[in-house]
Scaffold this motif. Structure first.
Motif, short mmCIF file in Angstrom:
data_model
loop_
_atom_site.label_atom_id
_atom_site.label_comp_id
_atom_site.label_asym_id
_atom_site.label_seq_id
_atom_site.Cartn_x
_atom_site.Cartn_y
_atom_site.Cartn_z
N GLU C 240 -49.84 -11.78 4.08
CA GLU C 240 -50.81 -11.72 2.90
C GLU C 240 -50.51 -13.07 2.00
OE1 GLU C 240 -50.10 -8.71 -0.22
OE2 GLU C 240 -51.06 -9.90 -1.72
N LEU C 241 -51.61 -13.78 1.90
CA LEU C 241 -51.81 -15.11 1.51
C LEU C 241 -51.75 -15.03 -0.12
CD1 LEU C 241 -51.25 -17.92 2.30
CD2 LEU C 241 -53.72 -18.17 2.41
N ILE C 242 -51.02 -15.14 -0.98
CA ILE C 242 -50.95 -14.83 -2.44
C ILE C 242 -51.89 -16.13 -3.02
CG2 ILE C 242 -49.83 -14.55 -4.58
CD1 ILE C 242 -47.76 -13.39 -2.56
N GLU C 243 -52.93 -15.70 -3.54
CA GLU C 243 -53.85 -16.86 -4.07
C GLU C 243 -53.65 -16.70 -5.56
OE1 GLU C 243 -55.95 -18.22 -1.84
OE2 GLU C 243 -56.49 -17.03 -0.28
N GLY C 244 -54.61 -17.59 -6.26
CA GLY C 244 -54.69 -17.93 -7.72
C GLY C 244 -53.97 -19.29 -8.44
N THR C 245 -53.44 -19.32 -9.67
CA THR C 245 -53.05 -20.21 -10.01
C THR C 245 -51.70 -20.07 -9.78
OG1 THR C 245 -52.76 -19.34 -12.28
CG2 THR C 245 -54.81 -20.45 -11.99
N ALA C 247 -49.09 -19.62 -11.76
CA ALA C 247 -48.57 -18.82 -12.74
C ALA C 247 -48.95 -16.95 -12.33
CB ALA C 247 -49.09 -18.82 -14.20
N GLU C 248 -50.03 -17.08 -11.84
CA GLU C 248 -50.56 -15.92 -11.27
C GLU C 248 -50.14 -15.61 -10.09
OE1 GLU C 248 -54.85 -16.46 -10.68
OE2 GLU C 248 -55.22 -14.35 -10.73
N GLN C 249 -49.84 -16.55 -9.16
CA GLN C 249 -48.82 -16.52 -7.94
C GLN C 249 -47.52 -15.93 -8.14
OE1 GLN C 249 -49.45 -20.26 -6.26
NE2 GLN C 249 -50.97 -19.73 -4.69
N ALA C 250 -47.08 -16.59 -8.86
CA ALA C 250 -45.45 -16.15 -9.60
C ALA C 250 -45.42 -14.73 -9.93
CB ALA C 250 -45.09 -17.16 -10.30
N ALA C 251 -46.40 -14.61 -10.79
CA ALA C 251 -46.44 -13.13 -11.41
C ALA C 251 -46.56 -12.10 -10.24
CB ALA C 251 -47.67 -12.93 -12.37
N ARG C 252 -47.49 -12.11 -9.42
CA ARG C 252 -47.55 -11.63 -8.11
C ARG C 252 -46.27 -11.27 -7.10
NH1 ARG C 252 -48.45 -7.46 -5.31
NH2 ARG C 252 -49.41 -7.70 -3.18
N LEU C 253 -45.69 -12.64 -7.03
CA LEU C 253 -44.53 -12.78 -6.28
C LEU C 253 -43.39 -11.83 -6.95
CD1 LEU C 253 -43.74 -16.48 -5.07
CD2 LEU C 253 -44.20 -14.31 -3.84
N ALA C 254 -43.50 -11.97 -8.41
CA ALA C 254 -42.36 -11.06 -9.09
C ALA C 254 -42.28 -9.65 -8.88
CB ALA C 254 -42.24 -11.73 -10.43
N ALA C 255 -43.80 -9.31 -8.91
CA ALA C 255 -44.07 -7.76 -8.73
C ALA C 255 -43.48 -7.46 -7.18
CB ALA C 255 -45.48 -7.57 -8.75
N ILE C 256 -43.91 -8.40 -6.20
CA ILE C 256 -43.50 -8.01 -4.70
C ILE C 256 -41.99 -7.76 -4.68
CG2 ILE C 256 -43.74 -8.96 -2.46
CD1 ILE C 256 -46.46 -10.28 -3.13
#
Lengths: 61, 447, 264, 255
Positions: C240-245, C247-256
């Motif tokens: 799954e390629l995490i897109e976005g800026t 800050a957004e990528q980091a927020a998604r990564l943190a959630a994952i």
């Protein structure tokens, strides 16, 4: 269609493994619309403790 | 026998690949016959990180689209090959790989600006080679996802960023706030943003004014204050206040600041948070008396930091060379200014990090290297292999190192003889043969 | 005393691969081969016992695979051991672990080893079946996922460590002869010396067909434990390629990260 | 007969006897360390169909169909079991949601057959909690590679790993440079991270040597500025971006 779905669950040091309940879930999903029954087998010297833990909705025996 | 003849006679594809860039175009054809014999071989070469530019150029004209797309995705592919790939009847997938390529010429990227494929558009939005006029052309129809990418493109200008700020979500605005081309108006709006993310990104903007940073030092959010500290110029620094900031994040940032006054450094040296002390120990601006205090810190990583600090005095290094924790001593052994007597002493120790550091050190005498290179641990032996000052006498023992990667790295060593490299052309490991051939190709022939 | 070590040449799929015409496997043109990682550990475990026994133990690598699978045997022999065995027959293409186990059981019958060490699994198909199926076919005791072995030639039992879920280790003993499946990390596999690589080229590799083992392709096919219907690229198979800026990528990564940690 | 702990011989005999008595169509097991040790033997001895590490199972018409992942999860393989009265399946964990709702099934006892166990449980050993870092025992790791650039930068990733509660590892060049101890090196000649569940790779391109030590980890998160880096081929989650900026942002979520 004949033949039941048998689930062999596992335990260690007196505790049922969490994966066992997942396997029961897989059996319930597989049972689906078929008329097969589900039986859960606990292999243990004193299985009573585990019986309650594996008595889940959808399990027949 | 020349390398070319050897490659052709042996049929060794790895030799052939290494030799390819060094021979005449007519000779290349015979090598290509060998290298491009199977479509599988071509696909592998096209994707190989080691493939020389000359080979990638040759493969850029291949008939197989699977080969061409791998060439387009290979980061080593030169601009000319990308140009050739973009000509012809390129598929969307091929064009988007070119659009994302860091070696693509701006002119090629500009040609793609009108294309509707979302993959191509996204790649163009993000490529730092994409010219401003192309970025501008992409903007009006850009989706939110594309706007996010555009806001991070270094070539975006103030007008574009204004458009992005006005139309974007919080993440776009945060990206705009961090953009050096944002301009005073946008930066001012960012400063007043209610969102801490935007203010934090503004503090990290290399073009932000010192006044703004000073204002952000009083921000209610610790992360914003910490970001501001990192970029503050010395004059606007408020060291005393920051050194006692309630947030350890801010104090850690302060401990890294390059112009830390002695009084603030002294205070931070007693900080409860060991990361504050670790950063302080690594800060080249930390005064000598504070480093001395940190050299006996109970946390070994703090002491290691002192030993790695380029401002650490030699007498303090001598002290740290006696540290009970090997990792601290290894830090001393790594120093290019470590006195030779210390290297001698550390070179006799048993800890692998310590002796590896000695093995890599350019000042370590050959006699010590000759001993370290015989160590049973492959990583320790490699330390000597990676020491560019190691004489051939120290490398003799690893010419037949059982660990293939050690032999491959050894083939890059300048002290090896031609005869050594020629022996390595027969190594069972392809990587070793390729590196040895490559080293031979790049070395001037002795007379 | 003898330890038989079944090893395997595994297949690794190339990027943007294509399927075979029948859709039941990857087109071989898009498969690279390499030695199964687990087998480095099982072979090393056998070599360590051989070296400690000072001449009393023979280690024999065996593989079921086509001509080019000989490489994995030579790779083993370069580290130690004097001979290898390769079994092949065109009927073994697409063989299930049950069929491979039947083949290996015949090899065991001929070779009469005291122990058999297999890798816990092989990383192309990841069945984790062959070792235990082999033991069942032989009627031998077996222990899977072994992370420690204490056995000397002549010992009637081996004392083993098994690695269980959650890092728990179980110590067990097993009567010999037995089949053990060996887990990664049990030891530090060695690298063959250049001299060893050279010498391995001269070491004998016996080649056996199914007929040599008294088996037939039809018999094995009848014993197949499953039939492949098809292979396909799963929708979830790619990263799954995490897109976005950022800050957004980091927020998604943190959630994952939090989710993965919570689920474990 | 003592079956307080797992014994393959006893378990095999018990399940085989049950199967003989009840003739089930399917026997499901969890795909766990214990069943690795006996489910295939049950199938082999009973002459049953068998598929391990199954991620999905269904009836297609009358046929039992199981799905499993192959080639490092890059493909799925659908299998069936023609002419098998009974099929043994081991089910991958963390795929099916555990059943919560209780029911009241009938309970019957089945006497397990007398079996001579040829393995003997000796003891359990709890994993050691040592102060020293042993990355081969770590469950959660953050590793840095060449992309980290210089030694001072390694510190901020140590700091990040600390705040995540992850163990810091590295690829070979970082340990070769002496920037992290050799005990932190993942891959060939370093350590294999056998126990790792989540592996965050930052600035690691994914050399063959490195991947050998971690490609088996179920959840790999790769962060690299090069979209074509090999590490992405084995990652479950990928971020194409600057490792420093991502780290900076991530820190905010874990402090």
């Amino acid at each position: 269609m004949t033949g039941e779905i048998l689930v062999a669950v596992e335990h260690r040091q007196g505790a049922l493994s969490p994966a066992s309940l997942e396997t029961i879930a897989a059996a319930i999903e597989l049972k689906g619309d078929t008329d097969r029954s589900i039986a859960v087998a606990v292999i243990a010297e004193k299985p009573d403790d585990f019986v309650a833990q594996v008595s889940k909705a959808g399990v027949d025996e | 026998m020349s390398l070319l003849t050897r490659a052709l006679q042996s049929g060794d594809e790895y030799l052939a690949a290494a030799v390819h860039p060094a021979v005449l175009p007519t000779q290349r054809q015979s090598l290509e016959k060998l290298l491009f014999a199977t479509s599988r071989g071509k696909r592998q070469l096209a994707a190989a990180p080691y493939a020389p530019a000359s080979l990638l150029e040759a493969l850029a004209s291949d008939d197989d689209p699977k080969v061409r797309i791998r060439v387009a995705r290979n980061p080593s592919t030169p601009a000319r090959a990308l140009g050739r790939l973009a000509g012809g009847d390129a598929s969307t997938a091929l064009l988007s790989a070119i659009a994302a390529h860091k070696n693509a010429e701006p002119a090629i990227l500009a040609v793609m600006q009108g294309m509707e494929s979302p993959d191509i558009r996204a790649a163009l939005c993000g490529n730092p080679k994409t010219p401003l006029k192309t970025l501008r052309a992409l903007l009006p129809a850009a989706t939110l996802a594309e706007r996010k990418i555009l806001a991070g493109n270094p070539n975006a200008d103030a007008a574009m960023l204004r458009d992005l700020w006005d139309s974007g979500d919080i993440y776009v605005r945060a990206e705009v706030a961090a953009h050096p081309a944002a301009g005073p108006g946008l930066m001012d709006e960012a400063k007043r943003s209610l969102d801490p993310l935007v203010r934090r990104m503004l503090a990290a903007n290399p073009a932000v004014t010192q006044d703004t940073l000073v204002a952000l030092l009083s921000d209610p959010e610790a992360a914003v204050r910490a970001a501001a500290v990192r970029h503050l110029a010395p004059d606007d620094h408020a060291p005393e206040r920051l050194a006692s900031d309630p947030s350890s994040t801010v104090r850690r940032a302060e401990a890294r600041h390059f112009t830390l006054p002695a009084s603030a450094a002294a205070r931070l040296a007693g900080d409860r948070d060991h990361w504050v002390r670790r950063w302080l120990a690594r800060n080249p601006g930390t005064p000598d008396f504070v480093l001395r205090r940190l050299a006996s810190d109970p946390e070994s990583e703090v002491r290691r930091g002192v030993g790695r600090n380029r401002s650490c005095a030699v007498d303090l290094l001598r002290e740290l060379a006696q540290d009970p924790v090997p990792w601290v001593r290894a830090g001393v052994a790594l120093r290019e200014d470590a006195p030779v007597d210390i290297l001698h002493r550390l070179g006799e120790q048993s800890d692998i990090d310590v002796i590896s550091a000695v093995g890599r050190n350019a000042r370590t005498p050959p006699s010590i290297l000759e001993r370290i290179v015989r160590h049973e641990n492959a990583d320790v032996r490699r330390a000597v292999i990676l020491n560019k000052r190691a004489p051939r006498s120290a490398l003799e023992a690893v010419l037949e190192d059982p660990y293939p990667l050690n032999r491959a790295l050894l083939a890059r060593h300048p002290s090896l003889s031609f005869a050594d490299l020629e022996t390595m052309l027969r190594d069972p490991e392809p990587q070793v043969r390729f590196t040895a051939a490559d080293a031979l190709v790049k070395r001037p022939r002795p007379n | 005393m003898k330890i038989l070590v079944p090893v395997k040449q595994i297949s690794v799929v190339d990027e943007d691969f294509e399927l075979r015409a029948d859709g039941k496997d990857v087109d071989p043109d898009y498969l690279d081969t390499e030695a199964n990682e687990w087998d480095d550990y099982s072979y090393e475990a056998a070599l360590e016992i051989m070296e400690a026994a000072d001449g009393d133990v023979e280690v024999v690598p065996v593989t079921v695979g086509p001509d080019d699978a000989e490489d994995v045997l030579r790779r083993c022999l370069a580290k130690g051991g004097d001979r290898g065995i390769r079994v092949w027959d065109d009927d073994l293409v697409d063989a299930t672990p049950a069929a491979i186990a039947k083949v290996l059981a015949k090899v065991v019958a001929k070779e009469q080893p005291d122990l058999v060490f297999t890798g816990t699994l092989s990383s192309d198909r990841s069945f984790a079946q062959t070792g235990v199926s082999l033991a069942a076919e032989l009627g031998w005791p077996h222990v899977a996922v072994v992370t420690g072995i204490d056995w000397k030639p002549g010992d009637p039992k081996a004392t083993l460590k098994r690695e269980l879920e959650g890092g728990l280790i179980e110590e067990v003993s097993v009567e010999c002869p037995a089949v053990l499946t060996i887990q990664l990390g049990i030891n530090t596999p060695r690298y063959a010396s250049l001299r060893g690589v050279k010498q391995a080229k001269e070491k004998p590799v016996q080649e056996w067909s199914l007929a040599d083992l008294g088996l037939t392709g039809a018999e094995l096919a009848a014993g197949a434990s499953f039939r492949v219907r098809r292979m396909y690229k799963p929708e979830t198979g790619r990263a799954e390629l995490i897109e976005g800026t950022t800050a957004e990528q980091a927020a998604r990564l943190a959630a994952i990260i939090n989710e993965l940690r919570g689920a474990a | 007969m003592p079956v307080a702990s797992f014994q393959s011989d006893v378990y095999e005999a018990a399940v085989l006897a049950l199967a003989e008595a009840r003739k089930p169509a399917v026997i499901l097991f969890p795909h766990s360390v214990d069943t690795w040790g006996y489910a295939p033997a049950v199938a082999m001895r009973g002459g049953f169909g068998c598929a391990t590490d199954v991620i999905d199972v269904k009836y297609d018409g009358g046929d039992l169909v199981a799905v499993r992942a192959v080639y490092a999860e890059k493909l799925h393989m659908e299998v069936d079991f023609p002419e098998r009265e009974t099929v043994v399946l081991t089910v991958r964990t963390n795929v099916f949601k555990p059943t919560e709702a209780d029911g009241s099934p009938a309970v019957s006892e089945f006497a397990a057959p007398q079996t001579q166990a040829r393995t003997e449980h000796i003891t359990y050993i709890e994993p050691e909690q040592t102060g020293d870092v042993d990355i081969s025992q770590a469950e959660y790791m953050l590793s840095v590679g060449r992309g980290v650039g210089e030694e001072e930068n390694v510190e901020q990733f140590k700091e990040l790993a600390d705040s995540l509660g992850f163990t810091l590892g590295c690829s070979r060049p970082i340990a070769d440079n002496g920037w992290l101890p050799k005990s932190r090196q993942v891959g060939q000649s370093g350590k294999t991270v056998v126990k790792c569940k989540v592996y965050v790779a930052m600035g690691i391109s994914g050399s063959v040597q490195h991947m050998a030590g971690m490609k088996h980890v179920p959840s790999i998160i790769a962060i690299n500025k090069d979209a074509e880096a090999s590490i992405f081929t084995i990652a479950k989650y990928g971020v194409v971006g600057d490792m420093f900026e991502i780290a900076e942002e991530l820190r905010g979520h874990f402090s």
